[in-house]
Structure formats: structure tokens, C-alpha cells
Scaffold this motif. Structure first.
Motif, PDB file in Angstrom:
ATOM      1  N   MET A  70       0.839  -1.205   0.000  1.00 14.45           N
ATOM      2  CA  MET A  70       0.000   0.000   0.000  1.00 14.45           C
ATOM      3  C   MET A  70       0.874   1.255   0.000  1.00 14.45           C
ATOM      4  O   MET A  70       1.794   1.369   0.795  1.00 14.45           O
ATOM      5  CB  MET A  70      -0.887  -0.013   1.257  1.00 14.45           C
ATOM      6  CG  MET A  70      -1.950   1.058   1.254  1.00 14.45           C
ATOM      7  SD  MET A  70      -2.844   1.107   2.822  1.00 14.45           S
ATOM      8  CE  MET A  70      -3.471  -0.585   2.947  1.00 14.45           C
ATOM      9  N   ILE A 118       1.065   5.222   0.526  1.00 10.15           N
ATOM     10  CA  ILE A 118       0.364   6.394   1.052  1.00 10.15           C
ATOM     11  C   ILE A 118       1.228   7.639   0.870  1.00 10.15           C
ATOM     12  O   ILE A 118       2.352   7.705   1.372  1.00 10.15           O
ATOM     13  CB  ILE A 118      -0.003   6.174   2.536  1.00 10.15           C
ATOM     14  CG1 ILE A 118      -0.957   4.966   2.648  1.00 10.15           C
ATOM     15  CG2 ILE A 118      -0.616   7.436   3.136  1.00 10.15           C
ATOM     16  CD1 ILE A 118      -1.305   4.562   4.050  1.00 10.15           C
ATOM     17  N   ASP A 162      -2.498   4.862  -3.047  1.00 12.17           N
ATOM     18  CA  ASP A 162      -3.732   4.456  -2.356  1.00 12.17           C
ATOM     19  C   ASP A 162      -4.400   5.549  -1.523  1.00 12.17           C
ATOM     20  O   ASP A 162      -5.607   5.472  -1.268  1.00 12.17           O
ATOM     21  CB  ASP A 162      -3.432   3.254  -1.459  1.00 12.17           C
ATOM     22  CG  ASP A 162      -2.955   2.067  -2.271  1.00 12.17           C
ATOM     23  OD1 ASP A 162      -3.811   1.451  -2.932  1.00 12.17           O
ATOM     24  OD2 ASP A 162      -1.742   1.781  -2.287  1.00 12.17           O
ATOM     25  N   ALA A 163      -3.611   6.505  -1.066  1.00  7.68           N
ATOM     26  CA  ALA A 163      -4.201   7.524  -0.185  1.00  7.68           C
ATOM     27  C   ALA A 163      -3.304   8.744  -0.128  1.00  7.68           C
ATOM     28  O   ALA A 163      -2.129   8.679  -0.498  1.00  7.68           O
ATOM     29  CB  ALA A 163      -4.382   6.950   1.223  1.00  7.68           C
ATOM     30  N   GLY A 167     -11.492   8.710  -3.548  1.00  3.59           N
ATOM     31  CA  GLY A 167     -10.157   8.283  -3.145  1.00  3.59           C
ATOM     32  C   GLY A 167     -10.011   8.597  -1.670  1.00  3.59           C
ATOM     33  O   GLY A 167     -10.809   9.368  -1.117  1.00  3.59           O
ATOM     34  N   VAL A 168      -8.992   8.005  -1.036  1.00  3.60           N
ATOM     35  CA  VAL A 168      -8.808   8.236   0.403  1.00  3.60           C
ATOM     36  C   VAL A 168      -7.952   9.482   0.616  1.00  3.60           C
ATOM     37  O   VAL A 168      -6.768   9.498   0.267  1.00  3.60           O
ATOM     38  CB  VAL A 168      -8.172   7.003   1.078  1.00  3.60           C
ATOM     39  CG1 VAL A 168      -7.850   7.311   2.541  1.00  3.60           C
ATOM     40  CG2 VAL A 168      -9.098   5.796   0.962  1.00  3.60           C
ATOM     41  N   LYS A 173      -4.533   4.015   6.134  1.00  4.52           N
ATOM     42  CA  LYS A 173      -4.387   2.582   5.881  1.00  4.52           C
ATOM     43  C   LYS A 173      -5.716   1.858   6.195  1.00  4.52           C
ATOM     44  O   LYS A 173      -6.186   1.028   5.403  1.00  4.52           O
ATOM     45  CB  LYS A 173      -3.262   2.032   6.766  1.00  4.52           C
ATOM     46  CG  LYS A 173      -2.967   0.559   6.541  1.00  4.52           C
ATOM     47  CD  LYS A 173      -2.006   0.028   7.613  1.00  4.52           C
ATOM     48  CE  LYS A 173      -1.834  -1.487   7.438  1.00  4.52           C
ATOM     49  NZ  LYS A 173      -1.222  -2.111   8.622  1.00  4.52           N
ATOM     50  N   CYS A 231      -8.669   3.106   6.133  1.00  8.32           N
ATOM     51  CA  CYS A 231      -9.668   3.476   5.117  1.00  8.32           C
ATOM     52  C   CYS A 231      -9.484   2.634   3.858  1.00  8.32           C
ATOM     53  O   CYS A 231     -10.456   2.184   3.254  1.00  8.32           O
ATOM     54  CB  CYS A 231      -9.542   4.956   4.745  1.00  8.32           C
ATOM     55  SG  CYS A 231     -10.193   6.081   5.975  1.00  8.32           S
ATOM     56  N   VAL A 232      -8.231   2.449   3.457  1.00  5.44           N
ATOM     57  CA  VAL A 232      -7.952   1.656   2.254  1.00  5.44           C
ATOM     58  C   VAL A 232      -8.353   0.208   2.515  1.00  5.44           C
ATOM     59  O   VAL A 232      -9.052  -0.414   1.708  1.00  5.44           O
ATOM     60  CB  VAL A 232      -6.456   1.776   1.862  1.00  5.44           C
ATOM     61  CG1 VAL A 232      -6.140   0.855   0.685  1.00  5.44           C
ATOM     62  CG2 VAL A 232      -6.105   3.220   1.535  1.00  5.44           C
ATOM     63  N   GLU A 233      -7.928  -0.326   3.649  1.00  6.78           N
ATOM     64  CA  GLU A 233      -8.239  -1.724   3.977  1.00  6.78           C
ATOM     65  C   GLU A 233      -9.739  -1.953   4.133  1.00  6.78           C
ATOM     66  O   GLU A 233     -10.253  -3.015   3.808  1.00  6.78           O
ATOM     67  CB  GLU A 233      -7.515  -2.136   5.259  1.00  6.78           C
ATOM     68  CG  GLU A 233      -6.021  -2.333   5.029  1.00  6.78           C
ATOM     69  CD  GLU A 233      -5.257  -2.659   6.306  1.00  6.78           C
ATOM     70  OE1 GLU A 233      -4.083  -3.061   6.202  1.00  6.78           O
ATOM     71  OE2 GLU A 233      -5.829  -2.495   7.408  1.00  6.78           O
ATOM     72  N   GLY A 280     -11.925  -0.505   2.482  1.00  7.25           N
ATOM     73  CA  GLY A 280     -12.573  -0.284   1.189  1.00  7.25           C
ATOM     74  C   GLY A 280     -13.652   0.789   1.280  1.00  7.25           C
ATOM     75  O   GLY A 280     -14.746   0.649   0.735  1.00  7.25           O
TER      76      GLY A 280
END
Lengths: 333, 333
Positions: B1, B3, B99-100, B294-295, B316, B318-320, B322
Motif C-alpha cells: 500500500m 500512502i 492508495d491515499a 479516493g482516500v 491505511k 480506510c484503504v483496507e 474499502g
């Protein structure tokens, strides 16, 4: 000085109200007048061995219940302790003269009743609920704390004068700093209401307007008078109360949660008591309805004897500070 | 991931940001990408003996200053670390996939930039700032905490879905209780906005709407998602912060104000630390901009290394969780 107290307003009426009145009559040098059904007042006092010596009773046949619609106070519920107190304060149907009215009953009904019976001061468009609240330093006044959900800039301008006069004449704050609650300190912050109110407040010569204030600065002593519409003010008032409960609960758990807790609490006790006292809304009295042509204090609905005592003390301070006359003079200027 | 972190956002940039990123890279198993002037990042790291091992640098020539107008971010200030981070997250001008994005810089610019570059999720009218805040029990989400001063009932309806999804998928709250901040609990309370929003929220099948909430109940754990217009939400967020400071200051004075203070603090120390930790906004990460495709996490402007670490931890999560996909699904339902 004669202060009428609604003996049947609030969650803990009549016993806690009577206890608070007894203490006030003994310690504040004021004459307390109890509004409510005479038989019930006497029965409650007798049952609890409370002396009513030196207190008058202003008889009223019934009680304004919390679930009643506020606007019914002068129609269906004209014979309640709250209506009787307001009418006596306005000099209706009695020869005696009274100086103030305190009630822990329905806020809405008290506001409607005070507006219709005691009436507004000429030139004030709407009365406001002014809450006196703690900071790390001296207390401040927040208004409107909930009387008017929707406000105009002109109303906020009046609130600034009302609150400033209260801070000066009742709290004894010199040159009180008036601030507009906003989402930033810059002049162009907020919606149309805040922007218009900012311009209006800036132009007022008889208040010490220090500009916008962010809510973060309020509990840290950033102003002496915080001006907001009644919706925002109500959120601030209630969040203050909830945060106080949260912290006091946390503090309690801190000391009572462990076997060593009591030991820890002992040396810290004086400081703890000071902090608790500082954060206790009961110490600050109730919320005066400012803009009304008489001293009317709304005590907290869950008031106990201590809160009622302080609300009466506050009523006395309002009378002594000549708050109504001072507001009238301020409006003329 | 991967960030991206704005290495030049906030009062304590770049050093505290780099420190927080170092800790996150070491402890969270994520790849941290530092956005900002490459030379300055390297110089700051070298001077402070901070290793940048395992971290990428996303070069940007300049820095978005707090005094800039938010709307200029994609015009005059298109070469800033904030603009670079947002464009990379949106996949513009780079081959890599990220990812963020986390920034402690200007809230307004981040919101404008995220909306224009990363764009809103289809069907969301306005993105909201969601603040994660403490109660006596588990944390709750407040939105909108300040993105939109003026809101429509429809926007509040979207916020309910956004916040509910966040509470469920990121905080792990089962069937989160969604409440509308109002000046009373009855259905007819508040102004036209609250009344209309109440009806709309009540009709929504995919959220657990529990009705109106008074601000008093918020810190006591009365709801998991508190819905308000951005003006009211901002007042709540900032008052929370100010009250926290007031109490923590009072607590400090309690123990350090007397010669016996330290003695008192000793047995209470574990509890005190727990209370402090519970009330410390830094522990809760930043405020996600919900409704953005997007995050994007807004960290507090005065973030130190700890706050940045927690904001990255939150990104993290937030991404995990979904969050973006879950919101899209919720909107379809």
C-alpha cells in the motif's frame, strides 16, 4: 427585595425548590415568594420539616407540565404557578410589587409567558436566553442559548447589547469583550447571517466588539460575551454540559477505579473540588431571559436546592445591577 | 500500500511530518511517499539524522501557504506538494498507483483540490469533512465538520450514508447509530433544514437513524454518527477541542499546583494517562474527506509526529476497509 420562585417548576419540584428557597431566604437577605398550590407547598414543607418562616405564598391552582405546548401558558394554563409568578411580576391582579421571577419549568412556556405578560423592553425585537458559563478564568455570557432558532443580524446586534450590559452590570466585567461565534476569525467567515452581523456589530459604538471567535477559544476565555443564533448557542450550551459530565465522570473513574484511588484522591482533594466547582453549572445560577422588561431567570430543569439558591442569588444580582434599566439606557444610546 | 504524505503541510512541517512518516513506515507496513521539494526533504532528514530508507519522494517545487486562497491550488499553486499529492493519487502525470493522501495543510485547499482532481464519487453532491472524536466509550464520527457552511437536507442525507459507511468499515462499529444534531429530540425540533433532513433520514432504509440528538448526549456516547451542517459541525469540533484543553489544563494545575501535587499524581498516573490518551485528538488520526473518489485525510494543522503517524494509520484503515467502494455500493442501494 421580593423574588418570586416557581415552587413547581423542574424535575425536583417542589422539595428541592423549597430547600433552595429556604437557604436563599436565610442567607441572601431577600424575601422569597413561593408560587404554587398553597396546600401542597405547606404539606411538602411540613413533611420535610422545612420552615416557611418569612416566605410568602402566591397561590396558584395548578402546575405547568413539561409536555404542555408553551403557547398554552396564558390560555388553558393561566392558573399555573408559572403564569401566576409572571403575572405578579408584571403587577397584574395584585397590589404588591415584586422584583424578579425564577422558574425551573418549561423554557418555552417561560419565554412565551414572559414575552406576553412581562413584555419586551421597547426596541428589543426578541428576548434571548443568556447562559452564564465557566471558562478557565472568569465566566462568560452566551446568548442566544436557545430562545430563537432562527435569527436575523439585527437580532444578533441586540443580543450583543443585552449580553454586554449583563456582563458589565451583573458579572462586573469591565469593558466586556463581545465576540461573534463563527467558523473562522476572518471578517468574511460564515454564512450570510454571520457576515451581516459582523458588519453590524463592528459599527456599534457602545459595545467592545472583538470580532469573530472560533468555538475552540470560548472555554479558554477568549471572550466575555459570545453571540450566536439560538440553534448554535443551544448546541454550545448543551455540549458544554455534556463535556463537563464526560470529564467529571472520567475524573471520578480515575480515583475510584483502583484500590489506590482513594489514596490518590486525598492530597488532590482541594484541587479536585475547585475544578468540580468551577465546572458545575449549578454554581452559575440559571439563564436570565434578557430583553424582557423585568428580571426573569430560567433555572436548569434538573435544578436541586443548590442550583435554585444560586438562581435566586443571580436574580438578586440582576435587580441590584439594574439590568433592565441599563439595557433601556443602552438602547437609547 | 502506497500512502502519499504532504511533507510540507501544517505548522510543524517538514520535521514532525518526516518523523511521523518514519514511524509509520517502520510500524504500519505501508510505503510512505513524501510529497514536496526533494532537496529540502533530504536536507531536513540529514540534519535531523532521520533515515528516509524505504520512502519515496514525489518531488514538488513549492509549498501551499496557509494564507493562499484555497481556490488557487490548481491555478497559481499547481506545483505545490499538496497539488502534486492529489494529482498523483488521481493517477495524473505518473505511472505509479497510489492508495491515499494525507495532508496537514490548508483544509480549504485540500477540499477544493480533492474535489477538482480526485473528484467526487458519482451521486455525492458535496464532500464532507468527517471528524473522528472521543466519547466516554467508543469514538464517533461527526460530519460535516466544516466543509460546507450551508447545507441542504439532501446533503445531510448523503452525509449520513458517508458517515455510517465509515463507522462500519473503518471503525468497525456494527449497525452504527446515526443521529441528527438538533436543539431537542422531538421530530419537529430545529429549523426547516433539520425538519426536512429528519423526514429524509427517517425514510432511508440503509442507515440506522435513531432520530435527533442534543449536543449534551454526543460526548456521552449517544450516537456513532452525528450529522450536522458544516457550520454547526465546525462549532462542535472546535468546542470539543477547547473543552479538552480546558480540562486537561485544569487537571495539570490540580497536580502541579501544590507541593503535594506530585505525590497525588503518582498512584493516579495510569488512570490520568488513560484519560489524557482518550481525550487526545492526535490518537484519533485526522479527518477523512468523505465523498471523494479516493482516500484523502486532513490531519490537524498543528500535527506533530504522533498525529501524522495516526493519520497514516487511519489512511491505511480506510484503504483496507474499502471505504470508497463501500460508499459507492451504499449509494447504489
Amino acid at each position: 427585595m421580593k423574588i418570586i420562585v416557581d415552587a413547581f417548576g423542574g424535575d425536583n419540584a417542589p422539595l428541592e425548590i423549597l430547600r433552595g428557597c429556604r437557604r436563599a431566604a436565610d442567607k441572601l437577605g431577600v424575601s422569597v415568594v413561593l408560587a404554587g398550590p398553597e396546600d401542597e407547598i405547606k404539606a411538602c414543607a411540613k413533611e420535610n420539616k422545612l420552615s416557611l418562616e418569612g416566605m410568602e405564598i402566591l397561590h396558584a391552582a395548578s402546575i405547568f407540565q413539561m409536555e404542555y405546548e408553551p403557547v398554552t401558558i396564558l390560555r388553558e394554563h393561566n392558573d399555573t404557578s408559572m403564569a401566576a409568578g409572571l403575572k405578579a411580576l408584571a403587577g397584574q391582579g395584585c397590589d404588591a410589587s415584586y422584583d424578579a421571577f425564577v422558574s425551573a419549568g418549561s423554557t418555552g412556556a417561560l419565554l412565551v409567558g414572559a414575552t406576553l405578560v412581562v413584555k419586551r423592553i421597547r426596541g428589543v425585537r426578541r428576548a434571548a436566553i443568556a447562559a452564564v458559563m465557566p471558562t478557565g478564568e472568569r465566566p462568560f455570557v452566551l446568548l442566544d442559548a436557545g430562545a430563537n432558532s432562527e435569527c436575523t443580524a439585527e437580532m444578533l446586534g441586540h443580543f450583543a447589547l443585552l449580553g454586554s450590559t449583563y456582563a458589565r452590570h451583573v458579572l462586573g466585567t469591565q469593558n466586556p469583550r463581545v465576540a461573534l461565534v463563527n467558523n473562522g476569525t476572518e471578517e468574511n467567515k460564515g454564512g450570510p447571517l454571520q457576515q451581516e452581523a459582523y458588519a453590524l456589530l463592528k459599527a456599534k459604538a457602545n459595545i467592545n466588539f472583538i470580532g469573530n471567535i472560533e468555538a475552540r477559544e470560548i472555554p479558554l476565555g477568549g471572550c466575555d460575551v459570545a453571540i450566536a443564533d439560538g440553534f448554535t448557542g443551544n448546541v454550545i450550551l448543551k455540549l458544554y454540559e455534556g463535556m463537563g459530565k464526560l470529564f467529571m465522570g472520567g475524573l471520578k473513574g480515575l480515583f475510584l477505579g483502583s484500590p489506590m484511588g482513594w489514596l490518590a484522591a486525598l492530597p488532590a482533594a482541594p484541587g479536585l473540588l475547585k475544578l468540580k466547582k468551577q465546572m458545575d453549572y449549578k454554581e452559575y445560577g440559571g439563564a436570565p431571559l434578557l430583553g424582557i422588561n423585568g428580571v426573569v431567570i430560567k433555572a436548569h430543569g434538573s435544578s436541586d436546592a443548590k442550583a435554585i439558591f444560586h438562581a435566586i442569588r443571580q436574580a438578586k444580582a440582576c435587580v441590584e445591577g439594574g439590568i433592565v434599566e441599563s439595557i433601556k439606557e443602552g438602547l437609547k444610546a
